[in-house]
Design a protein around this motif. Structure first.
Motif, PDB file in Angstrom:
ATOM      1  N   SER A 111       0.736   2.995 -11.475  1.00 21.65           N
ATOM      2  CA  SER A 111       0.445   4.486 -12.098  1.00 21.65           C
ATOM      3  C   SER A 111       0.058   5.209 -10.744  1.00 21.65           C
ATOM      4  N   LEU A 112       0.442   6.166 -10.661  1.00 29.10           N
ATOM      5  CA  LEU A 112      -0.297   7.533  -9.657  1.00 29.10           C
ATOM      6  C   LEU A 112      -0.303   8.645 -10.451  1.00 29.10           C
ATOM      7  N   GLY A 113      -1.378   9.121 -10.804  1.00 33.10           N
ATOM      8  CA  GLY A 113      -1.414  10.524 -11.423  1.00 33.10           C
ATOM      9  C   GLY A 113      -0.815  10.009 -12.772  1.00 33.10           C
ATOM     10  N   TRP A 151       5.183  10.982  -1.816  1.00 34.46           N
ATOM     11  CA  TRP A 151       4.809  12.150  -2.472  1.00 34.46           C
ATOM     12  C   TRP A 151       3.135  12.438  -2.812  1.00 34.46           C
ATOM     13  N   GLY A 152       2.545  11.231  -2.233  1.00 33.02           N
ATOM     14  CA  GLY A 152       1.061  11.793  -1.923  1.00 33.02           C
ATOM     15  C   GLY A 152       0.325  11.128  -3.303  1.00 33.02           C
ATOM     16  N   ASP A 153      -0.779  11.853  -3.882  1.00 32.83           N
ATOM     17  CA  ASP A 153      -1.736  11.282  -4.915  1.00 32.83           C
ATOM     18  C   ASP A 153      -1.050  11.530  -6.304  1.00 32.83           C
ATOM     19  N   GLU A 154      -0.156  12.625  -6.375  1.00 26.38           N
ATOM     20  CA  GLU A 154       0.388  13.165  -7.518  1.00 26.38           C
ATOM     21  C   GLU A 154       1.742  13.449  -7.327  1.00 26.38           C
ATOM     22  N   SER A 191       0.865  -1.336  -0.030  1.00 27.20           N
ATOM     23  CA  SER A 191      -0.107  -0.040  -0.008  1.00 27.20           C
ATOM     24  C   SER A 191       1.020   1.018   0.034  1.00 27.20           C
ATOM     25  N   TRP A 192       2.329   1.071   0.445  1.00 33.35           N
ATOM     26  CA  TRP A 192       3.069   2.136   0.483  1.00 33.35           C
ATOM     27  C   TRP A 192       3.249   2.488  -0.960  1.00 33.35           C
ATOM     28  N   GLN A 193       2.895   4.043  -1.540  1.00 29.91           N
ATOM     29  CA  GLN A 193       3.199   4.330  -2.882  1.00 29.91           C
ATOM     30  C   GLN A 193       4.288   5.457  -3.086  1.00 29.91           C
TER      31      GLN A 193
END
Length: 220
Positions: A123-125, A101-104, A96-98
């Protein structure tokens, strides 16, 4: 030819590029925010973190800002080490750690994360993270495919940058020597004797006390 570039890698005057004891609460270990104290106040950092810097005038201008802003110019992909992506070690027990830097995330490009432990890409943003167990040469070949006609940024940390320098793959190296003494942590320069012979080197001092060194690869 696509270049491999390092930007904004801060090093203490005793040669450490991160402190000891990295954790979720302390991304730079015991160094805290001191290594990046020159960077966080800049207009470029304000822009990277989503502030409407142009209209608000957020952030400082000058030497530090000019160097900070160059990091995103002409970049089509990034390579980073496992420790820059997050504080976990060993197998990925928490997918779950991505990242920090947050969602973008600020990259907006493919990012190759070097790790010995498999994890699915995601992918994230506008950023895609690709997790690979690869040598420096293999990682750079993949990053060049992802970058197209643009350059590749080598984002760190110091262990990864040292490995790519040892493999003679870096074309542009921007080091910021910060006037602090850390005493312990991860050193950058160990094992790189004679590195300066491969590069033309220029330095620019900032009123903040930081000194910016730019190493430009000599013709091969």
């Amino acid at each position: 030819m696509t270049k491999l570039r390092v930007h904004n890698l801060a090093v203490s005057i005793d040669g450490f590029a991160t402190g000891e004891g990295q954790s979720l609460e302390a991304p730079f270990g015991h160094a805290g925010h001191r290594l990046m104290g020159w960077f966080f106040p800049t207009h470029a950092f304000a822009s990277m973190t989503g502030h409407d810097a142009e209209s608000s005038g957020a952030g400082t201008r000058g030497v530090d800002d000019a160097f900070a802003a160059a990091t995103n110019v002409g970049i089509g992909a990034e390579i980073m080490g496992r420790n820059k992506f997050g504080p976990q070690r060993g197998p990925w027990e928490d997918e779950s750690w991505q990242g920090w830097w947050g969602d973008e995330p600020p990259f907006h490009t493919p990012v190759i994360v070097l790790t010995h432990h498999p994890r699915p890409d995601f992918s994230l943003g506008e950023t895609t993270f690709l997790f690979r167990d690869a040598s420096p040469a293999e990682a750079l070949a993949l990053a060049r495919e992802q970058a197209g006609e643009l350059d590749v940024r080598l984002g760190g940390g110091p262990t990864v940058v040292r490995e790519f320098l040892a493999a003679d793959l870096v074309d542009h190296l921007h080091i910021v020597v910060v006037p602090i003494v850390l005493g312990r942590g991860e050193r950058l320069w160990d094992g790189l004797e004679g590195l300066d012979e491969r590069f033309d080197v220029e330095s620019t001092a900032s009123p903040t006390g930081a000194v910016h060194y730019v190493f430009t690869r000599k013709a091969r």
